[in-house]
Scaffold this active site. Structure first.
Site, PDB file in Angstrom:
ATOM      1  N   GLU A 162       2.854  -5.122  12.356  1.00  0.00           N
ATOM      2  CA  GLU A 162       2.018  -3.948  12.060  1.00  0.00           C
ATOM      3  C   GLU A 162       0.870  -4.459  11.207  1.00  0.00           C
ATOM      4  OE1 GLU A 162       2.465  -0.927  13.071  1.00  0.00           O
ATOM      5  OE2 GLU A 162       4.546  -1.003  13.779  1.00  0.00           O
TER       6      GLU A 162
ATOM      7  N   GLY B 109       8.874 -15.424   2.615  1.00  0.00           N
ATOM      8  CA  GLY B 109       8.507 -15.007   3.968  1.00  0.00           C
ATOM      9  C   GLY B 109       8.473 -16.189   4.927  1.00  0.00           C
TER      10      GLY B 109
ATOM     11  N   ASN C 106       0.813  -1.231   0.000  1.00  0.00           N
ATOM     12  CA  ASN C 106       0.000   0.000   0.000  1.00  0.00           C
ATOM     13  C   ASN C 106       0.842   1.274   0.000  1.00  0.00           C
ATOM     14  OD1 ASN C 106       0.654  -0.745   2.683  1.00  0.00           O
ATOM     15  ND2 ASN C 106      -1.044   0.445   3.490  1.00  0.00           N
TER      16      ASN C 106
ATOM     17  N   GLU D 219       7.184   1.088  15.269  1.00  0.00           N
ATOM     18  CA  GLU D 219       8.113   1.524  14.225  1.00  0.00           C
ATOM     19  C   GLU D 219       8.278   3.023  14.318  1.00  0.00           C
ATOM     20  OE1 GLU D 219       7.921  -1.659  10.615  1.00  0.00           O
ATOM     21  OE2 GLU D 219       6.508  -0.029  10.596  1.00  0.00           O
TER      22      GLU D 219
ATOM     23  N   ASP E 192       5.579 -15.711  -5.606  1.00  0.00           N
ATOM     24  CA  ASP E 192       4.867 -16.428  -4.549  1.00  0.00           C
ATOM     25  C   ASP E 192       4.841 -15.533  -3.309  1.00  0.00           C
ATOM     26  OD1 ASP E 192       4.237 -17.993  -2.329  1.00  0.00           O
ATOM     27  OD2 ASP E 192       5.073 -19.808  -3.230  1.00  0.00           O
TER      28      ASP E 192
ATOM     29  N   CYS F  66      -3.405   1.768   6.505  1.00  0.00           N
ATOM     30  CA  CYS F  66      -3.787   0.928   7.649  1.00  0.00           C
ATOM     31  C   CYS F  66      -4.359   1.748   8.799  1.00  0.00           C
ATOM     32  CB  CYS F  66      -2.612   0.082   8.107  1.00  0.00           C
ATOM     33  SG  CYS F  66      -1.108   1.014   8.325  1.00  0.00           S
TER      34      CYS F  66
HETATM   35  P1  NAD Z   1      -0.583  -9.986   3.195  1.00  0.00           P
HETATM   36  O1  NAD Z   1      -0.552  -9.959   4.668  1.00  0.00           O
HETATM   37  O2  NAD Z   1      -1.022 -11.219   2.521  1.00  0.00           O
HETATM   38  O3  NAD Z   1       0.898  -9.645   2.626  1.00  0.00           O
HETATM   39  C1  NAD Z   1       1.818  -8.787   3.281  1.00  0.00           C
HETATM   40  C2  NAD Z   1       3.230  -9.337   3.069  1.00  0.00           C
HETATM   41  O4  NAD Z   1       3.342 -10.641   3.658  1.00  0.00           O
HETATM   42  C3  NAD Z   1       3.604  -9.517   1.600  1.00  0.00           C
HETATM   43  O5  NAD Z   1       4.973  -9.209   1.430  1.00  0.00           O
HETATM   44  C4  NAD Z   1       3.376 -11.005   1.375  1.00  0.00           C
HETATM   45  O6  NAD Z   1       4.108 -11.504   0.298  1.00  0.00           O
HETATM   46  C5  NAD Z   1       3.835 -11.580   2.691  1.00  0.00           C
HETATM   47  N1  NAD Z   1       3.322 -12.898   3.020  1.00  0.00           N
HETATM   48  C6  NAD Z   1       2.171 -13.494   2.562  1.00  0.00           C
HETATM   49  N2  NAD Z   1       2.041 -14.718   3.118  1.00  0.00           N
HETATM   50  C7  NAD Z   1       3.095 -14.892   3.949  1.00  0.00           C
HETATM   51  C8  NAD Z   1       3.498 -15.964   4.817  1.00  0.00           C
HETATM   52  N3  NAD Z   1       2.776 -17.078   4.925  1.00  0.00           N
HETATM   53  N4  NAD Z   1       4.625 -15.823   5.531  1.00  0.00           N
HETATM   54  C9  NAD Z   1       5.361 -14.694   5.448  1.00  0.00           C
HETATM   55  N5  NAD Z   1       5.028 -13.652   4.633  1.00  0.00           N
HETATM   56  C10 NAD Z   1       3.905 -13.754   3.894  1.00  0.00           C
HETATM   57  O7  NAD Z   1      -1.412  -8.780   2.706  1.00  0.00           O
HETATM   58  P2  NAD Z   1      -2.103  -8.620   1.271  1.00  0.00           P
HETATM   59  O8  NAD Z   1      -2.623  -9.855   0.660  1.00  0.00           O
HETATM   60  O9  NAD Z   1      -1.130  -7.876   0.483  1.00  0.00           O
HETATM   61  O10 NAD Z   1      -3.386  -7.784   1.672  1.00  0.00           O
HETATM   62  C11 NAD Z   1      -4.457  -8.396   2.368  1.00  0.00           C
HETATM   63  C12 NAD Z   1      -4.977  -7.479   3.443  1.00  0.00           C
HETATM   64  O11 NAD Z   1      -3.935  -7.103   4.363  1.00  0.00           O
HETATM   65  C13 NAD Z   1      -5.449  -6.140   2.935  1.00  0.00           C
HETATM   66  O12 NAD Z   1      -6.683  -6.166   2.369  1.00  0.00           O
HETATM   67  C14 NAD Z   1      -5.405  -5.312   4.191  1.00  0.00           C
HETATM   68  O13 NAD Z   1      -6.525  -5.564   4.984  1.00  0.00           O
HETATM   69  C15 NAD Z   1      -4.199  -5.838   4.897  1.00  0.00           C
HETATM   70  N6  NAD Z   1      -3.045  -4.957   4.701  1.00  0.00           N
HETATM   71  C16 NAD Z   1      -2.661  -4.172   5.741  1.00  0.00           C
HETATM   72  C17 NAD Z   1      -1.588  -3.342   5.583  1.00  0.00           C
HETATM   73  C18 NAD Z   1      -1.118  -2.466   6.696  1.00  0.00           C
HETATM   74  O14 NAD Z   1      -0.351  -1.560   6.451  1.00  0.00           O
HETATM   75  N7  NAD Z   1      -1.534  -2.698   7.917  1.00  0.00           N
HETATM   76  C19 NAD Z   1      -0.918  -3.297   4.388  1.00  0.00           C
HETATM   77  C20 NAD Z   1      -1.321  -4.122   3.343  1.00  0.00           C
HETATM   78  C21 NAD Z   1      -2.369  -4.964   3.525  1.00  0.00           C
END
Ligand code: NAD
Length: 489
Positions: free
Chosen positions: A258, A220, A159, A469, A215, A291
């Site tokens: 976060e 991660g 984001n 942070e 992926d 967020c």
């Molecule tokens: P996500 O949590 O799936 O991804 C965030 C990060 O985690 C990415 O880099 C992703 O590749 C990584 N990731 C995914 N699965 C993982 C795993 N099993 N182990 C380690 N890392 C992993 O978020 P998203 O799919 O990009 O978005 C889904 C929802 O998350 C959004 O709709 C929103 O509600 C929320 N979100 C919150 C923030 C925030 O700043 N708080 C930011 C982005 C998304």
């Protein structure tokens, strides 16, 4: 349409493609078409990055040489400033940021935050004299030192990618940690350019590494389960945050999370320019993908109708003022991806079924183009038990909830699994402050104050995560504490 440079890996001081040469398309949210290619890391690449970061921490003086770190991280931040235009273009093309949003939270906030962290570095307490004490007959002179935790896996979302990358990477490097950055698959270029910048300013090899991967989970998961990684600093969804905690338990990893938010904007009945306060509360900045964005507006029942009328006017006039890629006035573009587009539209349908009233938007905005455009949407007649009031939508959707008095506003504000940000508006600062103190949230704005900035700690309570942070606290997150006692002579 603009194409971005390839997003390469940066491992052990080398900018390179993935081990098997595979790449994946980066999608431009404005067009839903490819705007570049990114290296698709293999497990061997991730393994190499972990080994490199471990070596750089264990076998070089990075963790103890404060002057070197300050000098090189200053150059790193300066070089980001020098490449501001390029960073802005990446935020626009890859993260779908409108120019008006790119220059603010996306880029200026990140770069100024980097400078703030450099100032905070000077305020960190690295060592304390705890004086002499006789304990069990042994006289000792004692010091307490704060030393870096080790290798950090920084896992970031799409984001505000530069902002989150800087908040983790600059703070961890300043603390003396070494870092492996794993950006979201949607925004790999914003990660890889940081590798290029590190290379240009001469960060020692292995101190900073970048892994891009199609992926979302592979790299991660490896970082989270590997014993050689000491810390995971994660920003993203609550569901992945929980998985990271579970995966990190085996190696008792330090985990900072976060997560999401459903922050409130409480507008009291005495708020000066009450209607303007309401109008300013639209959840449209960067298409609501923030967020800590206050997406639950709480207004007094006695002035609810007035608030809704004001919002109808503001959403009405905004409808023609968003969605143009080249318009510097615009602060809202598309949402990031097909997945997010479907998710937000599904929430809008849920809100309708729950009985909330759509007073603006309420569907896709096909007229804006082929990208992932969703109409700025506002729901009235919302109760706090509806899913649209409880769950994070992460799109341009505002819900407006009435309250009876200050206690009721606080109750509604805190009746949510999330607890990240919040805002209170009132002519009476003391009254607003009392409410601000009682809202469960890591950052609260009173009468428009800026509570999220590079020298203040940021993070959530409850379902919004743990750890802080930014600010001195954001550097100290990456430090551990050691007591040393010298037998008195
Ligand atoms: P996500 O949590 O799936 O991804 C965030 C990060 O985690 C990415 O880099 C992703 O590749 C990584 N990731 C995914 N699965 C993982 C795993 N099993 N182990 C380690 N890392 C992993 O978020 P998203 O799919 O990009 O978005 C889904 C929802 O998350 C959004 O709709 C929103 O509600 C929320 N979100 C919150 C923030 C925030 O700043 N708080 C930011 C982005 C998304």
């Amino acid at each position: 349409m603009t194409m971005l440079a390839d997003a390469n890996l940066y491992i052990d001081g080398v900018i390179r493609p993935s081990a098997n040469g595979n790449t994946f398309d980066v999608i431009n949210p404005w067009t839903a078409k490819p705007c570049g290619k990114a290296a698709d890391a293999t497990e061997a690449d991730v393994e190499e990055a972990i080994a490199a970061a471990r070596r750089a921490f264990d076998e070089t003086d990075w963790s103890v040489n404060h002057d070197l770190r300050y000098e090189l991280v200053t150059k790193f931040v300066d070089e980001m400033f020098a490449r501001k235009d390029e960073l802005t273009l990446i935020a626009r093309v890859e993260a779908g940021s409108a120019i008006g949003a790119a220059s603010r939270a996306q880029i200026d906030g990140a770069l100024n935050g980097g400078r703030d962290l450099l100032e905070c570095f000077k305020k960190v307490t690295w060592e304390e004299d705890r004086g002499r004490k006789n304990d069990m007959g042994i006289e000792s002179d004692r010091i307490v030192i704060h030393q870096p935790l080790g290798v950090v896996g920084a896992i970031t979302p799409w984001n505000v990618p530069l902002y989150v990358n800087v908040g983790k990477v600059v703070a961890a490097l300043l603390a003396g940690c070494t870092v492996i950055l794993k950006p979201a698959p949607d925004t790999p270029r914003m990660g890889s350019i940081m590798g290029e910048i590190a290379d240009k300013v001469g960060l020692p090899k292995g101190v900073f590494n970048v892994i891009t991967s199609a992926d979302p989970a592979m790299a991660g998961e490896m970082l989270t389960k590997d014993k050689r990684v000491d810390v995971i600093s994660f920003t993203g969804s609550t569901v992945v945050g929980k998985r990271i905690m579970a995966n990190g338990a085996e190696s008792l990893k330090r985990i900072f999370l976060e997560l999401g938010g459903k922050s409130v904007n409480i507008i009291l009945e005495d708020a000066p320019d009450f209607q303007i306060c309401c109008m300013m509360g639209m959840a449209v900045f960067h298409a609501g993908q923030g967020c800590a964005m206050p997406t639950r507006m709480l207004v007094p029942r006695s002035r609810y109708d007035e608030a809704i009328e004001a919002l109808k006017i503001s959403y009405g006039s905004f409808s023609q003022k968003w969605g143009e890629f080249d318009n510097p006035e615009h602060i809202m573009g598309p949402v990031i991806s097909q997945k997010q587009y479907e998710r937000v539209l599904e929430y809008i349908e849920i809100g309708k079924k729950e009985g909330a009233e759509v007073i603006a938007g309420g569907g896709p905005a096909k007229e804006k183009g082929d990208g992932y455009f969703i109409q700025p949407t506002c729901f009235a007649n919302v109760t706090n038990d509806m899913r649209i009031a409880r769950e994070e939508i992460f799109g341009p959707v505002l819900v407006v909830i009435p309250f009876d008095d200050d206690e009721d506003a606080i109750r509604i504000a805190n009746d949510n699994d999330y607890a990240l940000g919040g805002a209170v508006m009132s002519a009476d600062k003391e009254r607003a402050t009392k409410i601000a103190r009682r809202i469960n949230a890591g950052a609260v704005s009173v009468n428009g104050g800026m509570s999220i900035t590079g020298d203040l700690p940021f993070g959530g309570f409850k379902g919004s995560g743990m750890g802080r942070e930014w600010g001195v606290e954001g550097i100290e997150e990456f430090l551990d504490t050691k007591a040393i006692a010298f037998k008195a002579e």
